[in-house]
Design a protein around this motif. Structure first.
Motif, PDB file in Angstrom:
ATOM      1  N   GLY A   1       0.786  -1.233   0.000  1.00 45.21           N
ATOM      2  CA  GLY A   1       0.000   0.000   0.000  1.00 45.21           C
ATOM      3  C   GLY A   1       0.813   1.276   0.000  1.00 45.21           C
ATOM      4  O   GLY A   1       0.388   2.278   0.593  1.00 45.21           O
ATOM      5  N   LEU A   2       1.974   1.282  -0.674  1.00 44.82           N
ATOM      6  CA  LEU A   2       2.812   2.480  -0.679  1.00 44.82           C
ATOM      7  C   LEU A   2       2.079   3.656  -1.313  1.00 44.82           C
ATOM      8  O   LEU A   2       1.473   3.528  -2.372  1.00 44.82           O
ATOM      9  CB  LEU A   2       4.113   2.212  -1.444  1.00 44.82           C
ATOM     10  N   LYS A   3       2.189   4.816  -0.648  1.00 45.08           N
ATOM     11  CA  LYS A   3       1.525   6.032  -1.120  1.00 45.08           C
ATOM     12  C   LYS A   3       2.547   7.139  -1.328  1.00 45.08           C
ATOM     13  O   LYS A   3       3.631   7.131  -0.745  1.00 45.08           O
ATOM     14  CB  LYS A   3       0.466   6.484  -0.111  1.00 45.08           C
ATOM     15  N   ALA A   4       2.177   8.107  -2.147  1.00 49.84           N
ATOM     16  CA  ALA A   4       3.030   9.273  -2.374  1.00 49.84           C
ATOM     17  C   ALA A   4       3.342   9.962  -1.058  1.00 49.84           C
ATOM     18  O   ALA A   4       2.476  10.094  -0.186  1.00 49.84           O
ATOM     19  CB  ALA A   4       2.348  10.246  -3.335  1.00 49.84           C
ATOM     20  N   GLY A   5       4.588  10.386  -0.903  1.00 49.18           N
ATOM     21  CA  GLY A   5       5.012  11.082   0.300  1.00 49.18           C
ATOM     22  C   GLY A   5       5.512  10.185   1.409  1.00 49.18           C
ATOM     23  O   GLY A   5       6.140  10.667   2.358  1.00 49.18           O
ATOM     24  N   GLU A   6       5.253   8.879   1.330  1.00 44.82           N
ATOM     25  CA  GLU A   6       5.715   7.972   2.375  1.00 44.82           C
ATOM     26  C   GLU A   6       7.204   7.656   2.207  1.00 44.82           C
ATOM     27  O   GLU A   6       7.763   7.750   1.113  1.00 44.82           O
ATOM     28  CB  GLU A   6       4.904   6.675   2.358  1.00 44.82           C
ATOM     29  N   VAL A   7       7.814   7.265   3.324  1.00 43.51           N
ATOM     30  CA  VAL A   7       9.219   6.852   3.319  1.00 43.51           C
ATOM     31  C   VAL A   7       9.278   5.347   3.061  1.00 43.51           C
ATOM     32  O   VAL A   7       8.676   4.553   3.790  1.00 43.51           O
ATOM     33  CB  VAL A   7       9.895   7.192   4.663  1.00 43.51           C
ATOM     34  N   PHE A   8      10.002   4.980   2.020  1.00 43.85           N
ATOM     35  CA  PHE A   8      10.092   3.589   1.580  1.00 43.85           C
ATOM     36  C   PHE A   8      11.536   3.127   1.673  1.00 43.85           C
ATOM     37  O   PHE A   8      12.441   3.788   1.171  1.00 43.85           O
ATOM     38  CB  PHE A   8       9.595   3.490   0.134  1.00 43.85           C
ATOM     39  N   LEU A   9      11.763   2.004   2.329  1.00 44.12           N
ATOM     40  CA  LEU A   9      13.091   1.405   2.429  1.00 44.12           C
ATOM     41  C   LEU A   9      13.097   0.076   1.698  1.00 44.12           C
ATOM     42  O   LEU A   9      12.292  -0.811   2.006  1.00 44.12           O
ATOM     43  CB  LEU A   9      13.484   1.189   3.894  1.00 44.12           C
ATOM     44  N   VAL A  10      14.006  -0.081   0.736  1.00 47.21           N
ATOM     45  CA  VAL A  10      14.184  -1.352   0.046  1.00 47.21           C
ATOM     46  C   VAL A  10      15.635  -1.778   0.196  1.00 47.21           C
ATOM     47  O   VAL A  10      16.555  -1.007  -0.056  1.00 47.21           O
ATOM     48  CB  VAL A  10      13.779  -1.267  -1.452  1.00 47.21           C
ATOM     49  N   HIS A  11      15.830  -2.995   0.625  1.00 52.27           N
ATOM     50  CA  HIS A  11      17.178  -3.542   0.738  1.00 52.27           C
ATOM     51  C   HIS A  11      17.606  -4.120  -0.620  1.00 52.27           C
ATOM     52  O   HIS A  11      16.779  -4.456  -1.468  1.00 52.27           O
ATOM     53  CB  HIS A  11      17.232  -4.607   1.824  1.00 52.27           C
ATOM     54  N   GLY A  12      18.919  -4.240  -0.790  1.00 56.09           N
ATOM     55  CA  GLY A  12      19.423  -4.785  -2.055  1.00 56.09           C
ATOM     56  C   GLY A  12      19.073  -3.905  -3.229  1.00 56.09           C
ATOM     57  O   GLY A  12      18.583  -4.384  -4.258  1.00 56.09           O
ATOM     58  N   GLY A  13      19.338  -2.614  -3.103  1.00 54.16           N
ATOM     59  CA  GLY A  13      18.882  -1.658  -4.114  1.00 54.16           C
ATOM     60  C   GLY A  13      19.474  -1.842  -5.494  1.00 54.16           C
ATOM     61  O   GLY A  13      18.883  -1.390  -6.471  1.00 54.16           O
ATOM     62  N   SER A  14      20.611  -2.511  -5.619  1.00 55.36           N
ATOM     63  CA  SER A  14      21.229  -2.692  -6.933  1.00 55.36           C
ATOM     64  C   SER A  14      20.803  -3.979  -7.620  1.00 55.36           C
ATOM     65  O   SER A  14      21.216  -4.247  -8.749  1.00 55.36           O
ATOM     66  CB  SER A  14      22.755  -2.669  -6.798  1.00 55.36           C
ATOM     67  N   SER A  15      19.984  -4.780  -6.967  1.00 52.68           N
ATOM     68  CA  SER A  15      19.486  -6.020  -7.575  1.00 52.68           C
ATOM     69  C   SER A  15      18.392  -5.711  -8.583  1.00 52.68           C
ATOM     70  O   SER A  15      17.937  -4.569  -8.714  1.00 52.68           O
ATOM     71  CB  SER A  15      18.922  -6.937  -6.480  1.00 52.68           C
ATOM     72  N   GLY A  16      17.951  -6.735  -9.297  1.00 53.97           N
ATOM     73  CA  GLY A  16      16.838  -6.539 -10.218  1.00 53.97           C
ATOM     74  C   GLY A  16      15.593  -6.043  -9.511  1.00 53.97           C
ATOM     75  O   GLY A  16      14.922  -5.112  -9.982  1.00 53.97           O
ATOM     76  N   ILE A  17      15.262  -6.655  -8.375  1.00 56.32           N
ATOM     77  CA  ILE A  17      14.120  -6.198  -7.581  1.00 56.32           C
ATOM     78  C   ILE A  17      14.365  -4.787  -7.080  1.00 56.32           C
ATOM     79  O   ILE A  17      13.491  -3.908  -7.144  1.00 56.32           O
ATOM     80  CB  ILE A  17      13.868  -7.150  -6.394  1.00 56.32           C
ATOM     81  N   GLY A  18      15.544  -4.534  -6.551  1.00 52.50           N
ATOM     82  CA  GLY A  18      15.845  -3.236  -5.977  1.00 52.50           C
ATOM     83  C   GLY A  18      15.779  -2.104  -6.987  1.00 52.50           C
ATOM     84  O   GLY A  18      15.166  -1.056  -6.717  1.00 52.50           O
ATOM     85  N   THR A  19      16.398  -2.292  -8.148  1.00 56.19           N
ATOM     86  CA  THR A  19      16.384  -1.226  -9.159  1.00 56.19           C
ATOM     87  C   THR A  19      14.968  -0.954  -9.654  1.00 56.19           C
ATOM     88  O   THR A  19      14.613   0.192  -9.951  1.00 56.19           O
ATOM     89  CB  THR A  19      17.297  -1.583 -10.348  1.00 56.19           C
ATOM     90  N   THR A  20      14.147  -1.989  -9.710  1.00 50.70           N
ATOM     91  CA  THR A  20      12.748  -1.808 -10.104  1.00 50.70           C
ATOM     92  C   THR A  20      11.965  -1.083  -9.018  1.00 50.70           C
ATOM     93  O   THR A  20      11.209  -0.144  -9.292  1.00 50.70           O
ATOM     94  CB  THR A  20      12.106  -3.173 -10.398  1.00 50.70           C
ATOM     95  N   ALA A  21      12.157  -1.511  -7.764  1.00 52.46           N
ATOM     96  CA  ALA A  21      11.412  -0.911  -6.655  1.00 52.46           C
ATOM     97  C   ALA A  21      11.768   0.565  -6.485  1.00 52.46           C
ATOM     98  O   ALA A  21      10.887   1.392  -6.237  1.00 52.46           O
ATOM     99  CB  ALA A  21      11.698  -1.677  -5.364  1.00 52.46           C
ATOM    100  N   ILE A  22      13.039   0.900  -6.616  1.00 50.83           N
ATOM    101  CA  ILE A  22      13.450   2.302  -6.490  1.00 50.83           C
ATOM    102  C   ILE A  22      12.738   3.151  -7.532  1.00 50.83           C
ATOM    103  O   ILE A  22      12.157   4.203  -7.214  1.00 50.83           O
ATOM    104  CB  ILE A  22      14.979   2.434  -6.646  1.00 50.83           C
ATOM    105  N   GLN A  23      12.774   2.717  -8.779  1.00 47.92           N
ATOM    106  CA  GLN A  23      12.192   3.518  -9.854  1.00 47.92           C
ATOM    107  C   GLN A  23      10.681   3.671  -9.711  1.00 47.92           C
ATOM    108  O   GLN A  23      10.135   4.767  -9.872  1.00 47.92           O
ATOM    109  CB  GLN A  23      12.513   2.878 -11.200  1.00 47.92           C
ATOM    110  N   LEU A  24       9.987   2.571  -9.406  1.00 50.92           N
ATOM    111  CA  LEU A  24       8.534   2.649  -9.310  1.00 50.92           C
ATOM    112  C   LEU A  24       8.107   3.474  -8.096  1.00 50.92           C
ATOM    113  O   LEU A  24       7.186   4.298  -8.191  1.00 50.92           O
ATOM    114  CB  LEU A  24       7.926   1.255  -9.249  1.00 50.92           C
ATOM    115  N   ALA A  25       8.753   3.272  -6.960  1.00 47.71           N
ATOM    116  CA  ALA A  25       8.393   4.040  -5.775  1.00 47.71           C
ATOM    117  C   ALA A  25       8.638   5.529  -6.007  1.00 47.71           C
ATOM    118  O   ALA A  25       7.819   6.373  -5.633  1.00 47.71           O
ATOM    119  CB  ALA A  25       9.192   3.539  -4.572  1.00 47.71           C
TER     120      ALA A  25
END
Length: 330
Positions: A141-165
């Motif tokens: 349920g991530l929303k605009a303005g929220e603080v999001f932490l993703v581990h493994g930011g350089s992985s395939g999942i991480g690079t995708t999560a950073i961009q979408l968030a």
């Protein structure tokens, strides 16, 4: 189009390291109702493939025993009631079997190759985008303005999560293990990239008021540290346990700060559940890919016959972004 009877494919000869991946000949799959067969151009390589190879992640009973959970390519056969037409280019989330010249999958799990994107890049989309969208946005349920932490930011999942968030307005924090990887994460939209060898992510997030949402694929001793880094009413979603699934946790913290701990796996979910994720991706995310606001991060490509080298590269954790296998190319 008349399909050949046999094809090249990579099989897992026994549980073990990358060396157990062997090129062999197997029968070409045929589509059932609601299914398509894809002539594979490129196949994505993902952590679950390595877990399956090691004997730690069995495929569902009705799935191909061959590894490979995503691909891009051309539709060459269509079952009754399937959405696609022969000759169309798609990328698809697969139940298995992607390390091969042909693969079948439910038609509802295929998506059009985004406008302006090549087949090589498109092969990097399904597994990571299905995983990130379903866990970060649908479950988390991530929303605009929220603080999001993703581990493994350089992985395939991480690079995708950073961009979408980032694209949907969140403040993105991530962890990575080198200066190069941290710089790559910042370039993708992270507000802060924390080198976990030099800094404590808990203290960084506490200084920001805590994380509203944590996407964790590490597990182990990161679990209580994640809880300490979370904001009041924060959520944590687990998708993997690279450091193990067990931890000692004081649940009084969970109660006092009204935290939500959850998680999911993608592969065992129903055809309908994954079709629902695909529909949301096509509506909400595919326009971002077509516009170039979001793009898969590519690391390295290997020939199908060199799948063992691709797995060794992935398990070295030296990669940034996605690793793919070239099958037919294009």
């Amino acid at each position: 189009m008349t399909l050949p009877e046999t094809m090249n494919a990579v099989k897992i000869t026994r549980p073990g390291g990358p060396e157990v991946l062997t090129l062999t000949q197997v029968e070409v799959p045929q589509p059932g109702a609601g299914e398509i067969v894809i002539r594979v151009a490129w196949a994505g390589v993902n952590r679950p493939d390595a877990l399956q190879r090691a004997g730690a992640y069995a495929p569902p009973p009705d799935a191909s025993p061959l590894p490979g959970l995503e691909c891009s390519g051309e539709v060459v056969a269509v079952g009754e009631g399937a959405r696609w037409a022969v000759g169309e280019h798609v990328c698809a989330l697969l139940p298995g079997g992607g390390y091969a010249e042909y693969v079948k999958c439910p038609a509802a799990h295929a998506l059009p190759v985004p406008e302006g994107m090549g087949l090589r890049a498109a092969a990097c989309l399904p597994e990571t985008f299905f995983t990130v969208w379903s866990n970060v946005f649908m479950r988390g349920g991530l929303k605009a303005g929220e603080v999001f932490l993703v581990h493994g930011g350089s992985s395939g999942i991480g690079t995708t999560a950073i961009q979408l968030a980032h694209a949907f307005g969140a403040r993105v924090f991530t962890t990575a293990g080198s200066r190069e990887k941290c710089e790559a994460c910042l370039g993708l939209g992270a507000e802060r990239a924390i080198n976990y060898r030099e800094e404590d992510f808990v203290e960084v997030l506490k200084a920001e008021g805590g994380a509203n949402l944590v996407l964790d694929m590490v597990g182990g001793d990161y679990i209580p540290r994640n809880v300490a880094a979370m904001a009041m009413d924060g959520r944590m979603v687990h998708i993997a346990f690279l450091s193990g699934p067990k931890a000692e946790l004081n649940f009084a913290q969970v109660m006092a700060r009204r935290l939500t701990l959850t998680g999911s796996t993608l592969r065992p979910q129903s055809v309908a559940a994954k079709a629902a994720i695909a529909a949301e991706l096509e509506e909400k995310v595919w326009p971002l890919l077509a516009s170039g606001r979001v793009a898969p991060v590519m690391d390295q490509a290997f020939a199908l016959a060199d799948a063992a080298q691709a797995h060794a590269r992935m398990e070295s954790s030296q990669h940034i972004g996605k690793i793919v296998l070239e099958v037919a190319g294009g």
